[in-house]
Design an enzyme around this catalytic site. Structure first.
Site, mmCIF file in Angstrom:
data_model
loop_
_atom_site.group_PDB
_atom_site.id
_atom_site.type_symbol
_atom_site.label_atom_id
_atom_site.label_comp_id
_atom_site.label_asym_id
_atom_site.label_seq_id
_atom_site.Cartn_x
_atom_site.Cartn_y
_atom_site.Cartn_z
ATOM 1 N N GLU A 1 -9.663 3.400 0.348
ATOM 2 C CA GLU A 1 -9.644 3.798 1.759
ATOM 3 C C GLU A 1 -8.680 4.960 2.027
ATOM 4 O O GLU A 1 -8.920 5.794 2.902
ATOM 5 C CB GLU A 1 -9.283 2.602 2.636
ATOM 6 C CG GLU A 1 -7.924 1.993 2.327
ATOM 7 C CD GLU A 1 -7.751 0.604 2.944
ATOM 8 O OE1 GLU A 1 -8.718 0.063 3.496
ATOM 9 O OE2 GLU A 1 -6.626 0.076 2.862
ATOM 10 N N HIS B 1 -13.071 -12.111 7.301
ATOM 11 C CA HIS B 1 -12.153 -12.757 8.239
ATOM 12 C C HIS B 1 -10.912 -11.893 8.417
ATOM 13 O O HIS B 1 -9.912 -12.091 7.738
ATOM 14 C CB HIS B 1 -11.719 -14.128 7.700
ATOM 15 C CG HIS B 1 -12.816 -15.137 7.620
ATOM 16 N ND1 HIS B 1 -12.681 -16.319 6.929
ATOM 17 C CD2 HIS B 1 -14.074 -15.162 8.145
ATOM 18 C CE1 HIS B 1 -13.798 -17.029 7.023
ATOM 19 N NE2 HIS B 1 -14.669 -16.343 7.752
ATOM 20 N N GLU C 1 0.828 -1.207 0.000
ATOM 21 C CA GLU C 1 0.000 0.000 0.000
ATOM 22 C C GLU C 1 0.861 1.255 0.000
ATOM 23 O O GLU C 1 0.978 1.958 0.998
ATOM 24 C CB GLU C 1 -0.960 -0.048 1.174
ATOM 25 C CG GLU C 1 -1.938 -1.208 1.033
ATOM 26 C CD GLU C 1 -2.797 -1.429 2.255
ATOM 27 O OE1 GLU C 1 -2.854 -0.548 3.127
ATOM 28 O OE2 GLU C 1 -3.409 -2.510 2.337
#
Lengths: 700, 700
Positions: B505, B400, B197
């Site tokens: 995000e 998860h 990222e």
């Protein structure tokens, strides 16, 4: 300590926000140091150097990272930088660290070196020990001990004895150095390259990749900085990994085992060191790393004699002779006698002989399976030559090339040094020529091997085992393809020198193999770490296939005053040395042990001029090296002792000397009477240098 | 193969000089391939791509290093580069390698994808297998299999079954890529940063540090090159380490064990891949890595439905809701019912719900000790909601998050997917949010852990275990903080997407968190590796604390045609989606499965425009994204099917749109009749984009 009290402020904080921390009580033991929690970023502890100019501050951040920062005269040298560890088998000691408290101390002492660049070393520092505990059920604890000197900062991690952390399996060390990115750096590539034999590069600090230490930097408009380590014992050497923008982090040399380092608590890591200097003399003359090493553990080491040596070596490097047996074998009995005779004639204490032993005939590079360190080859009469040398007051210098195979070497270690001692061989050169990750260590079962790095924990252990074994027999050690020097010569003074950089040999392998500025780079980088067996004194200025050296004749003499080692070679064939009687006389006289050493002029990668005082007389020596740019220095004799008159015997470049042509052989001689405060215009040719002996008396 | 015969020349040589090799006999089996020894550097074997433009040559050097080189149309793409391995317990397979022989093969086939960017993939290549043996008593053997395609080269190492090399403990892989240094590269930092990222950087090839793959380069005046890997199975992912001057070498992600990879022979490594393309469409549309993966091992996977989804997610990312229980808990039963109703209303198949399960209340980052993957928190009625979704024709999407703790996750793996399947949860998003080296794997004994890398062998195994377990229950998997995509979706088509780059995000966490050129970088770098769960569709263009997105409204629609994934999110709050009915209609209709995909315009890091054809209709879609530089494209409808008339429904930036101001909300609508060959001037604003649906029929 009253002085320190003012320098110390301590408050407690978790470095973490939220109820979890608020619920925690300060550790009772720290009560006096603890106040109520403050917000992340608040200064938890601080300390300053004795002169007050260098200030350290400890903080934590929102995630509970441990941070340290260093300012010099109010200017940031190290911005807030993280501390910590990744472990292979437990959560990292990195986030969620809670400050527990701090303690301070200060010291001021002076100690004497048995040999070296100067006789006396001053150790004056203030110390700050900060303790952290991880916010977790196990509450693992770690401490960091900082020492602030006027010439820099050292710190090490200390793992206390504790139930929740016995065996410490370190995946990697996460020590950051966040520097102001403006400025320049001088470095050699680190990473998985195991050896240090590379040319120094100059780049902006922001462009430094993964490099070996010591790495030298000059912050824009600010001090010189050298990042390195001290007392590398039972741990992996670190590479300094650059992330750009002035951000660096330690990367430990890997291991064939999972953890790069495995230790049992309690233990301390090596010191991480930051020399900080306003001037190049301060940078070069700093004893920061020596001061962070433990005192001499060997007691009286007067059995080691700083001295010069010749050897059967350049013949192999220049391709004329071979290490292996056969018609070109260098290490013959007859030739060794000649070298012993030469050494006796010209006052060289040592004669190095390579290729004397069994194991050179096959493919030994990175293999070393055949090496014997006690058995000589048939045409080398070891015992006879040792006796002959003794009769002439000369000592053979031993040679243990391993090809990187320490499994083979360690089996013979004790016997090899016992034999050397018995034969008066009181200095031994070791070697670890091997490929990437090519140190061959014993495996778990017979016949198995473990491939290790030249600077990993296993090899670091090996080097110290060799030094300790040698000390037991009063033998000094000079490793080639070594681990970097971290000042352990203070603790083990028989670790007298090492290679660990591009030495003279590269001048043989290719024309101008070491460019003219190489030695002027070494002075300000590699040489900050300690003595180097550079092997100067190739007066013929020629290597294999007639490859010329990037050096004038005078530079070869200047090297003896520039590149310090307590064992200094005259590397050329003895017939070439004898062909230069005046230069040979200088080499015969120049000391390998000094009471004082000073950088009196220089610029990184450009030139360097030293003045050094003989430890065993009142003589001074001055000498230096130049890069490719010819220049004239106005030399200041201010270093001389006051009220004395000296005769300066000067070896310098001729006005038309240059390394680029046959004019490299041109040299000028001069002698003149000088006193403290006198000045002298001294010409340094392109690729040139100079050397002089200054003997007190009536003058010339 | 007649065609191949001409492409193949093979001679034997040792790559070593001297009697040692001359003494060796050729291996009898290779007799037909062996002639007498030639000097080092001689071509030992060569092959070419089917179009003959890409040529591979195999040589060895004086030290017996194995070398490969690649030319494209006579121009060097890879200069002679070394191959080999360091091992932890044996001498490296690097020097002293003797060429044993070579074999060739060629293939030409077409296969069908169950879902993807295109329905059919052509696999046409020539293959060269070269075999080496180390000149040593053990005679260890290794082979390298090369496949040459018109769009690039792949090669892998093959360790045959052999007595002297059973357990292969790889310290590091030594595969070199020596590229011509002139040209540019687009990359994200690799090294010990475990996740992907980061923002893409553009530098000269010579300045590329250690980077993740795929890394995209454009050689000066030459082809585009993308270096990556295919079929990463039971091995560590590699980072590409730059040494300057265009020289690169693989570095395997470390392990908590000594060897970075441990395997038992016989085995093959993943493929090392080099896409070579003259144009950007060739680069972007290459199926090189897919072709190097094994065919579908799951059989009929029609149970996986490419589809779009909404979710309870942006609320947490934007700081309005929490994953943890409490007053701000996002995953409540009531809210989930609203999202299910919305999904049913607007034709979204999936509803992702994060924070539905136990374990979020404490400190889970890099810990994950409390996570349950079967137990819902009290205010989330898992079974009731699954039934309610089913009644609406909607499917919950599982989540998860492990916090990096695979020890906890693997214990629950089978039960978790069994439960998901039983509840109609046939897609599951996994997550591994953790710090450096922060994957927590089970240790050797109960209670012990092993700290591993996100891309090390252990975690690579974990990801495939999860995918296989999920497949057993007919569940598809979408990992976040994943290992990089190496085309395993061909073999395991339930591995449908992953994160592995900076997604939407980051636009919430800071203003313009992803700069306007981010997506135009992803198209030519990260997206070469496979589908990304980017989570577009934040139509409100606002994140936490009012942080604006570096995007116009039209760009949000363009992302659905630009960043491919078979599961595409509409990430915004449902009320924000419903506040944009026209945009919502486009998102509802745009497919997540295509029969064809073409890059029709673009430049790396500047803009990209795609045309894709719906796999389930005759509809075409076109769309793209722009960087900060406003531009007008003259769009060519040449991609349309001939003889058909289409009505284009167009969503584009308004003339005064820009991401920098509130004008980012401005959008223009248009509809027009178009046919193949028509052209259209299409304005892309600063930070803008465009999207259009082209439905065949009578036109508009």
């Amino acid at each position: 300590m009253k002085a320190m009290a003012a320098l110390l402020t301590v408050v407690a904080t978790s470095g973490l926000s939220g109820p979890a921390m608020a619920a925690q009580d300060p550790a009772p033991g720290d009560a006096p140091l603890l106040a109520q929690a403050t917000q992340p970023g608040a200064v938890l502890a601080s300390a300053a150097s004795p002169d007050g100019r260098t200030v350290l501050q400890i903080t934590t951040d929102n995630d509970g990272h441990m941070l340290y920062a260093v300012k010099r005269a109010g200017k940031a040298v190290v911005e807030p930088s993280r501390l910590g560890f990744n472990l292979t088998d437990q959560y990292a000691l990195y986030r969620k660290m809670r400050f527990e408290g701090a303690e301070t101390k200060s010291a001021d002492s002076r100690w004497e070196q048995p040999w070296g660049e100067r006789r006396f070393v001053t150790d004056r520092h203030n110390e700050l020990l900060v303790r952290f505990r991880r916010d977790e059920p196990g509450q693992r604890r770690i401490a960091v001990r900082f020492r602030l000197f006027d010439d820099g900062v050292g710190f090490r991690y200390e793992f206390p004895d504790q139930a929740s952390l016995k065996t410490v399996n370190i995946a990697d060390e996460l020590t950051e150095f966040v520097l102001p990115p403006e400025g320049n750096a001088w470095w050699i590539p680190g990473g998985e390259w195991n050896r240090y034999e590379q040319l120094y590069q100059k780049t902006p600090i922001a462009a430094v990749p993964t490099v070996h230490t010591p790495v030298t930097m000059q912050l824009a408009g600010g001090p010189y900085v050298s990042i390195h380590e001290a007392a590398l014992v039972d741990y992996s050497g670190y590479w300094l990994k650059g992330y750009g923008g002035g951000r660096f982090r330690t990367t430990l040399a890997p291991s064939s085992e999972g953890p790069r380092v495995t230790r049992t608590a309690p233990f301390n890591t090596p010191w991480r060191t930051i020399r900080i200097a306003d001037t190049l003399p301060q940078l070069v003359e700093s004893d920061l790393e020596l001061n962070l090493n433990e005192p001499n553990k060997l007691g009286d080491v007067s059995w080691f004699k700083p001295a010069k040596y010749v050897g059967i070596w350049w013949g192999m490097i220049s391709g004329k002779w071979s290490w292996a047996e056969g018609p070109t074998h260098g290490a013959t009995t007859a030739r060794t006698r000649d070298y012993i005779d030469f050494a006796a004639r010209h006052g060289f204490r040592g004669v190095l002989v390579e290729g004397w032993n069994k194991g050179w005939n096959g493919d030994w590079f990175g293999t070393g399976e055949e090496f014997s360190f006690t058995e000589a080859v048939p045409d080398f009469d070891l015992r006879g030559l040792a006796a002959y040398a003794k009769s002439k007051g000369v000592h053979l210098i031993g040679h243990h090339e391993t090809g990187g195979n320490i499994a083979v070497y360690e089996r013979q270690l004790d016997a090899a040094f016992a034999q050397n001692a018995a034969l008066g061989i009181d200095v031994t050169k070791t070697g670890y020529v091997a490929d990437l990750g090519g140190i061959i260590a014993p495996g778990d079962r017979p016949g198995e091997v473990r491939m290790e790095y030249h600077d990993g924990q296993r090899q670091v252990r090996h080097h110290l085992d060799v030094v300790k074994t040698a000390a037991k027999y009063k033998v000094a050690v000079n490793p080639h393809e070594p681990v970097k020097d971290t000042g352990l010569r203070r603790t083990y003074p028989n670790w007298v020198a090492r290679e660990g950089a591009r030495g003279m040999e590269y001048n043989s392998w290719e024309p101008f193999g070491n460019p003219p500025n190489h030695e002027a780079n070494l002075v300000y980088t590699r040489m900050l770490s300690g003595p180097m067996d550079f092997t100067p004194g190739v007066l013929s200025l020629v290597g294999s296939n007639g490859n010329p050296l990037a050096s004038t004749l005078a530079k070869q003499l200047g090297l003896y005053v520039t590149i310090y080692s307590p064992i200094q070679m005259a590397a050329d064939f003895i017939e070439n040395l004898e062909a230069h009687p005046r230069e040979l006389e200088f080499i015969s006289k120049v000391p390998a042990d000094w009471s004082e050493s000073h950088l009196i002029a220089g610029a990184i990668g450009e030139y360097a001029m030293f003045a050094r005082k003989d430890r065993n007389s009142q003589d001074w020596y001055a000498g230096g090296v130049n890069d490719a740019t010819a220049r004239t220095l106005n030399l200041d004799f201010g270093f001389l002792d006051p009220g004395k008159t000296y005769c300066a015997t000067i070896y310098k470049d001729a006005p038309d000397s240059t390394y680029l042509t046959e004019a490299r052989h041109k040299i000028a001689y001069d002698s003149r009477t000088v006193r403290k405060g006198d000045r002298l215009d001294l010409f340094l040719a392109s690729g040139g240098g100079a050397a002089m002996r200054l003997a007190p008396g009536k003058g010339c």
